[in-house]
Design an enzyme around this catalytic site. Structure first.
Site, mmCIF file in Angstrom:
data_model
loop_
_atom_site.group_PDB
_atom_site.id
_atom_site.type_symbol
_atom_site.label_atom_id
_atom_site.label_comp_id
_atom_site.label_asym_id
_atom_site.label_seq_id
_atom_site.Cartn_x
_atom_site.Cartn_y
_atom_site.Cartn_z
ATOM 1 N N VAL A 279 0.831 -1.201 0.000
ATOM 2 C CA VAL A 279 0.000 0.000 0.000
ATOM 3 C C VAL A 279 0.871 1.258 0.000
ATOM 4 O O VAL A 279 0.609 2.220 -0.724
ATOM 5 C CB VAL A 279 -0.939 -0.010 1.220
ATOM 6 C CG1 VAL A 279 -1.675 1.309 1.338
ATOM 7 C CG2 VAL A 279 -1.915 -1.153 1.090
ATOM 8 N N ALA A 280 1.944 1.214 0.774
ATOM 9 C CA ALA A 280 2.785 2.397 0.907
ATOM 10 C C ALA A 280 3.455 2.770 -0.400
ATOM 11 O O ALA A 280 3.716 3.939 -0.657
ATOM 12 C CB ALA A 280 3.835 2.161 1.976
ATOM 13 N N ASP A 326 -14.856 34.449 -32.717
ATOM 14 C CA ASP A 326 -15.602 35.430 -33.496
ATOM 15 C C ASP A 326 -14.958 36.794 -33.271
ATOM 16 O O ASP A 326 -13.983 36.909 -32.530
ATOM 17 C CB ASP A 326 -17.100 35.420 -33.199
ATOM 18 C CG ASP A 326 -17.404 35.397 -31.732
ATOM 19 O OD1 ASP A 326 -16.491 35.716 -30.963
ATOM 20 O OD2 ASP A 326 -18.543 35.090 -31.360
ATOM 21 N N ASP A 640 -22.036 32.414 -29.105
ATOM 22 C CA ASP A 640 -22.966 33.007 -28.153
ATOM 23 C C ASP A 640 -24.426 32.677 -28.412
ATOM 24 O O ASP A 640 -25.233 32.665 -27.506
ATOM 25 C CB ASP A 640 -22.778 34.535 -28.081
ATOM 26 C CG ASP A 640 -22.591 35.157 -29.453
ATOM 27 O OD1 ASP A 640 -23.284 34.716 -30.382
ATOM 28 O OD2 ASP A 640 -21.752 36.064 -29.592
ATOM 29 N N ASN A 706 7.948 7.029 -4.563
ATOM 30 C CA ASN A 706 7.414 5.676 -4.483
ATOM 31 C C ASN A 706 8.426 4.652 -4.982
ATOM 32 O O ASN A 706 8.580 3.572 -4.400
ATOM 33 C CB ASN A 706 6.115 5.558 -5.290
ATOM 34 C CG ASN A 706 4.979 6.274 -4.594
ATOM 35 O OD1 ASN A 706 4.434 7.231 -5.104
ATOM 36 N ND2 ASN A 706 4.668 5.846 -3.391
ATOM 37 N N GLU A 709 10.944 4.153 -2.264
ATOM 38 C CA GLU A 709 10.449 3.286 -1.190
ATOM 39 C C GLU A 709 10.476 1.814 -1.625
ATOM 40 O O GLU A 709 10.865 0.933 -0.864
ATOM 41 C CB GLU A 709 9.022 3.714 -0.820
ATOM 42 C CG GLU A 709 8.995 5.076 -0.140
ATOM 43 C CD GLU A 709 7.616 5.752 -0.132
ATOM 44 O OE1 GLU A 709 7.495 6.818 0.471
ATOM 45 O OE2 GLU A 709 6.677 5.213 -0.748
HETATM 46 P P1 ATP Z 1 -19.083 38.153 -35.040
HETATM 47 O O1 ATP Z 1 -19.697 36.968 -35.691
HETATM 48 O O2 ATP Z 1 -17.627 38.237 -35.198
HETATM 49 O O3 ATP Z 1 -19.543 38.424 -33.647
HETATM 50 P P2 ATP Z 1 -20.905 40.070 -36.075
HETATM 51 O O4 ATP Z 1 -21.491 40.478 -34.787
HETATM 52 O O5 ATP Z 1 -20.676 41.156 -37.074
HETATM 53 O O6 ATP Z 1 -19.536 39.382 -35.951
HETATM 54 P P3 ATP Z 1 -23.368 38.928 -36.759
HETATM 55 O O7 ATP Z 1 -23.932 39.350 -35.479
HETATM 56 O O8 ATP Z 1 -23.706 37.605 -37.340
HETATM 57 O O9 ATP Z 1 -21.827 38.981 -36.723
HETATM 58 O O10 ATP Z 1 -23.708 40.067 -37.806
HETATM 59 C C1 ATP Z 1 -23.522 39.878 -39.186
HETATM 60 C C2 ATP Z 1 -23.871 41.145 -39.943
HETATM 61 O O11 ATP Z 1 -25.239 41.464 -39.751
HETATM 62 C C3 ATP Z 1 -23.106 42.365 -39.476
HETATM 63 O O12 ATP Z 1 -21.938 42.548 -40.208
HETATM 64 C C4 ATP Z 1 -24.079 43.507 -39.733
HETATM 65 O O13 ATP Z 1 -23.939 43.980 -41.050
HETATM 66 C C5 ATP Z 1 -25.422 42.837 -39.588
HETATM 67 N N1 ATP Z 1 -25.983 43.101 -38.265
HETATM 68 C C6 ATP Z 1 -25.422 42.902 -37.081
HETATM 69 N N2 ATP Z 1 -26.237 43.223 -36.077
HETATM 70 C C7 ATP Z 1 -27.369 43.640 -36.636
HETATM 71 C C8 ATP Z 1 -28.615 44.098 -36.142
HETATM 72 N N3 ATP Z 1 -28.865 44.201 -34.863
HETATM 73 N N4 ATP Z 1 -29.563 44.432 -37.034
HETATM 74 C C9 ATP Z 1 -29.336 44.340 -38.350
HETATM 75 N N5 ATP Z 1 -28.200 43.915 -38.877
HETATM 76 C C10 ATP Z 1 -27.217 43.566 -38.065
#
Ligand code: ATP
Length: 917
Positions: A279-280, A326, A640, A706, A709
């Site tokens: 064991v040791a 992203d 996200d 170990n 030992e």
């Molecule tokens: P990442 O993917 O790197 O986070 P991102 O935020 O630009 O980049 P998306 O959120 O997919 O990626 O946005 C893609 C595209 O859509 C953007 O380049 C912009 O032109 C357009 N977009 C982003 N947010 C909005 C919004 N709230 N309303 C309308 N169009 C948008």
């Protein structure tokens, strides 16, 4: 009890729960919180503590030790039996506290990443911790959320929930607010959303009908709490190693048992020695040490804003070879400011920074534009804000400047129209929203149907190419004209020019609608729009991103940027953060990517240090991760949204954003970045590398002792067989080395700070084992050396005293002194060993000697404990020691000096070899 909630109408439920659509008042909610208790799934803490404690005894080796203890008691060797029991209990206590602490750390980390609940209190929507929800609360849920309590839906907008965790049903369920008039099972209650399930799409208001242990999830909590703890590769390797060692020591102990029996030690005594030594010689504390090290690293990581959801991920992080990240919010600040406008063939500049509505719109000559011009621009600015849901707020207790609530891109548009003075504070009342087609990263645009008196209008904004694809007209000189190819070309050219300056470009459009539309269909509504203009916004890189990128390059970790944004904007940011030495890295669009075969894409993925993929959709992310993993890459991928979950789950390390991430993404991920930041991810990789390196040191140092030992025992075996010498060290004394001199310093070895070169090495090969051939030979050599030195000291003591200690003389004080010398030789060599292990090449006396003060403190502590074990009256009797004298100490310290010299020479050769290479 009356009808179940799902059989009641909305009004009946609200009445039954004494609430209304405006929610509870704060006072009432507080009262109910006292009555119903917090909304938490609790486990019976006492029971789980016992379970953890008892689980410490399930190890086969511990059971063997307990049996050995009983046998000792049975044959009347009360002292040996007692010591074995004490050691078993102390070991179990150490294991228990370490595991308990680790569990607590994990539980606290989980709390850090639970999102607040969106609830109506006093008629207003606010955010409160989920634990504060009470029956009667009105809760808002939307896509990506985890349902915070059991809800009866009172209003649903295309709501679908995923109830796999509760019902096992993998297809998402459509939900509505209609009462069900018959009995039905949980899975069929379409007007209920249950705690722990997730919102796949849409949104809804629901009234809380049950919280905490009263929820359906709470009722089955007992069943689901039997959590399956996953093991890290290192823990698995240690498990296999332990099995091998057990096999080896069992063979040795059977040999020792035979020899002891032959030497006339008696059946039981021989058995006790054989078992005790077996064991040791096994590092039973190692698994707990690994857990402690991983838990303490997790805690440290959380302080740096990176939260791991299970301990093994910490280790995997260290072997990351590719980071797929992203852009917006991770590499950049996600603090958008509109700086450029294009409308009616003219370009404008916008001054001011951040969300503060202070700034001017300047024309091409740099002069502020007139009121009339602003009036002309208003149609575009209104469309932009009406297609936005965000708000901006002035500084308050928690914010030093103006701040956005909601999407930063949209907040920037609100700021813009407030700078121009075109935004009405009552916009939503004056022009109410009739319908919204929310933004999604596939379509890359969003639109909102608004009421203007008796007219209807669609306001749209989105990526330029996306809006152009549904545009048929252009607004010019106050008129709606057909959009020509020439116009399109011009717009795209401008889009490109702005993108090159790292601007995020958004197109704005509108469409007058027929007032009779009832059900809005996306394809029918988002078409034939009138193009209004472009806005360009800056989103500067985050602090520390450039350095973190450089650090990845040095550490041979490749970076793949996967963004929804335009290729040229992404390239411009890529240049700013030093993604590639040759200006911008190779860039491919989502469309190009779709046309590539898997093998073409794999070739691209494997042949560049950094790559940008622009305009990607979530499924493209998954494809990239899968192809990289097929090439044995260890991928960390960020995400996200709800749609990112498959890629996050698939990757070795799924990384969710703590701020902008949905609950679904957080659930699918292994790591959550509380500050959504790339440098934090790189820091986590660094910690992962460090902890692996430290655990490697601990494993090797522990195995060396170990081995030492085992070596002493083997030589002792030869001594008994050939010379009839007594055993040089007793089983309980070996156990005492583990406990007094080893456990603490070995644990503290895992606290070594990262060395300066940690991010200058390529990632380790995940398939490589710590106990590979080279390391096994080294451990055998070093352990063998310690064992031999200890045995020689035992023999030389007999020589100095001019006596032969035979097995019959084991009650003799000289035998007790001799074993103390063997013991101390091992213990002191082991201190040298642990300190030397801190660096494979550098001398023990390098400038980082004092960098791990806890380790040095633990060695001082261990030396003290060893002294107490040897020189304190009752304790030393118990362990059968007799204090060595000064002359003996010369041999003990001499042996550790020799060991140090050999170790240092070995390192010197290593350094010379490295200098040559
Ligand atoms: P990442 O993917 O790197 O986070 P991102 O935020 O630009 O980049 P998306 O959120 O997919 O990626 O946005 C893609 C595209 O859509 C953007 O380049 C912009 O032109 C357009 N977009 C982003 N947010 C909005 C919004 N709230 N309303 C309308 N169009 C948008």
């Amino acid at each position: 009890m009356g009808k179940p909630y799902y059989q009641m109408t909305v009004q009946e439920v609200l009445d039954a729960l004494k609430t209304s659509e405006n929610g509870l008042t704060n006072d009432e909610a507080e009262r109910r919180l006292k009555e119903y208790g917090p909304n938490e799934i609790t486990e019976d803490a006492a029971v789980s503590k016992w379970m953890i404690f008892l689980s410490q005894f399930k190890d086969l080796l511990v059971i063997v030790l307990i049996v050995a203890g009983f046998i000792s008691l049975a044959i009347g060797s009360v002292r040996d039996g007692a010591i074995m029991f004490i050691i078993v209990i102390i070991n179990a206590l150490i294991g228990f506290f370490q595991e308990y602490k680790a569990n607590k750390v994990l539980a606290r980390l989980k709390e850090l990443i639970t999102s607040p609940a969106k609830v109506k209190r006093n008629g207003e929507l606010t955010e409160i911790p989920q634990s504060k929800l009470v029956p009667g609360d009105i809760v808002y849920i939307e896509a990506g959320d985890k349902v915070p309590a059991d809800l009866r839906i009172i209003e649903a907008f295309n709501l679908r929930t995923n109830e796999f965790s509760l019902t096992g049903e993998s297809v998402s369920q459509e939900k509505n607010n209609k009462a069900i008039m018959h009995d039905c099972i949980l899975a069929d209650r379409e007007n209920m959303a249950y705690m722990g399930t997730t919102v796949a799409s849409g949104s809804a208001y629901g009234v809380v009908v049950a919280t905490g242990m009263k929820t359906e999830m709470g009722k089955i909590a007992g069943m689901t709490q039997a959590t399956t703890t996953t093991q890290s590769p290192l823990q698995i390797e240690l498990g296999i190693l332990a099995k091998w060692l057990t096999g080896i020591v069992i063979i040795i102990s059977i040999g020792l048992f035979g020899v002891a029996l032959w030497q006339g030690l008696g059946l039981f005594m021989s058995m006790v020695y054989a078992l005790g030594i077996a064991v040791a010689a096994v590092p039973q504390a190692l698994p707990a040490q690994v857990t402690v090290a991983l838990a303490s690293t997790s805690k440290r990581l959380a302080e740096k804003k990176a939260v791991v959801k299970n301990l093994p991920s910490v280790e995997t992080l260290g072997s990351t070879t590719v980071i797929c990240t992203d852009k917006t919010g991770t590499l950049t600040k996600n603090e958008m400011t509109v700086t450029k406008l294009w409308f009616d063939d003219a370009e404008y500049q916008v001054t001011g920074i951040g969300y503060e509505p202070k700034g001017e719109i300047l024309d091409e000559k740099g002069t502020p534009i007139s009121e009339e011009k602003i009036k002309e621009l208003e149609i575009m600015l209104d469309a932009a804000t009406m297609a936005s849901n965000a708000e901006i707020h002035p500084p308050d207790d928690q914010h030093s400047g103006w701040y956005p609530i909601g999407d930063p891109t949209e907040a920037a548009l609100i700021t813009l129209s407030m700078k121009a003075g075109t935004r009405s504070p009552k916009e939503d009342e004056e022009n109410p929203e009739i319908h919204e087609f929310p933004f999604d990263s596939e379509r890359k645009r969003m639109s909102s149907v608004r009421k203007f008196g008796d007219r209807l209008q669609l306001a749209m904004k989105g990526a330029t190419d996306s809006v152009l694809s549904v545009a048929k007209y252009i607004y010019r000189d106050g008129r709606i004209l057909p959009l020509t190819e020439e116009d399109k070309e011009k717009i795209q050219k401008l889009n490109e020019t702005w993108s090159k300056r790292a601007l995020r470009v958004l197109a704005i459009a509108f469409r007058p609608l027929e007032a009779n539309g009832q059900d809005y269909v996306l394809e029918e509504t988002e078409k034939d729009v009138v193009f209004l203009g472009l806005v360009g916004m800056i989103d500067p890189p985050k602090e520390g991103v450039k350095e973190a990128v450089a650090s990845c390059h040095q550490a041979k970790i490749r970076i793949i940027v996967m963004t929804g944004d335009h290729a040229i904007t992404a390239q411009a940011i890529g240049k700013e953060i030093g993604l590639s030495e040759e200006g911008a890295p190779p860039t491919y669009t989502g469309t190009q990517m779709k046309k590539m075969s898997d093998s073409e894409l794999t070739d691209i993925l494997m042949s560049h240090k950094s790559i940008i993929f622009s305009r990607v959709a979530p499924e493209d992310k998954l494809r990239i991760v899968m192809l990289l993993e097929a090439q044995d890459e260890v991928v960390a991928v960020t995400g996200d949204g709800v749609n990112d979950a498959p890629a996050l789950k698939r990757a070795a390390i799924g990384v969710a954003m703590g701020q902008k991430g949905t609950d679904v993404a957080k659930e699918a991920a292994e790591l959550v970045l509380l500050d959504d930041s790339f440098p934090t991810l790189v820091e986590a990789v660094k910690e992962g590398r460090t902890i692996y390196k430290n655990l490697r040191k601990t494993v090797l140092a522990s195995m060396t002792t170990n081995m030492a030992e085992l070596m002493v025992v083997l030589l002792g075996l030869a001594g008994i067989a050939m010379k009839n010498w007594a055993i040089p060290i007793l089983a309980i004394q070996i156990l005492a080395i583990d406990l007094l001199a080893e456990v603490l310093p070995l644990t503290c070895l895992t606290f070594d700070p990262p060395d300066e070169n940690i991010m200058k090495m390529p990632p380790r090969d995940r398939k490589e084992h710590i106990m590979n051939f080279k390391n096994s030979v080294e451990v055998m050599f070093l352990g063998g050396l310690i064992g031999t030195l200890a045995f020689l000291n035992f023999v030389m003591f007999m020589k100095r005293q001019g006596i032969i200690l035979t097995p019959e003389m084991m009650e003799n004080p000289l035998f007790a002194r001799a074993t103390a010398i063997t013991y101390l030789t091992i213990a002191y060599c082991q201190f040298v060993n642990i300190l030397s292990r801190r660096d494979d090449e550098k001398s023990l006396f390098n400038k980082a000697f004092f960098s791990n003060k806890i380790l040095l403190g633990s060695i001082v502590w261990s030396i003290t404990m060893v002294f107490i074990g040897i020189y304190t009256p009752y304790v030393s009797d118990f362990l059968r020691f007799e204090g060595p004298q000064i002359s003996d100490w010369i041999f003990i310290l001499g042996a550790s000096g020799i060991y140090l010299a050999v170790y240092e020479t070995m390192k010197l050769f290593r350094r010379l070899r490295m200098a040559k290479a």
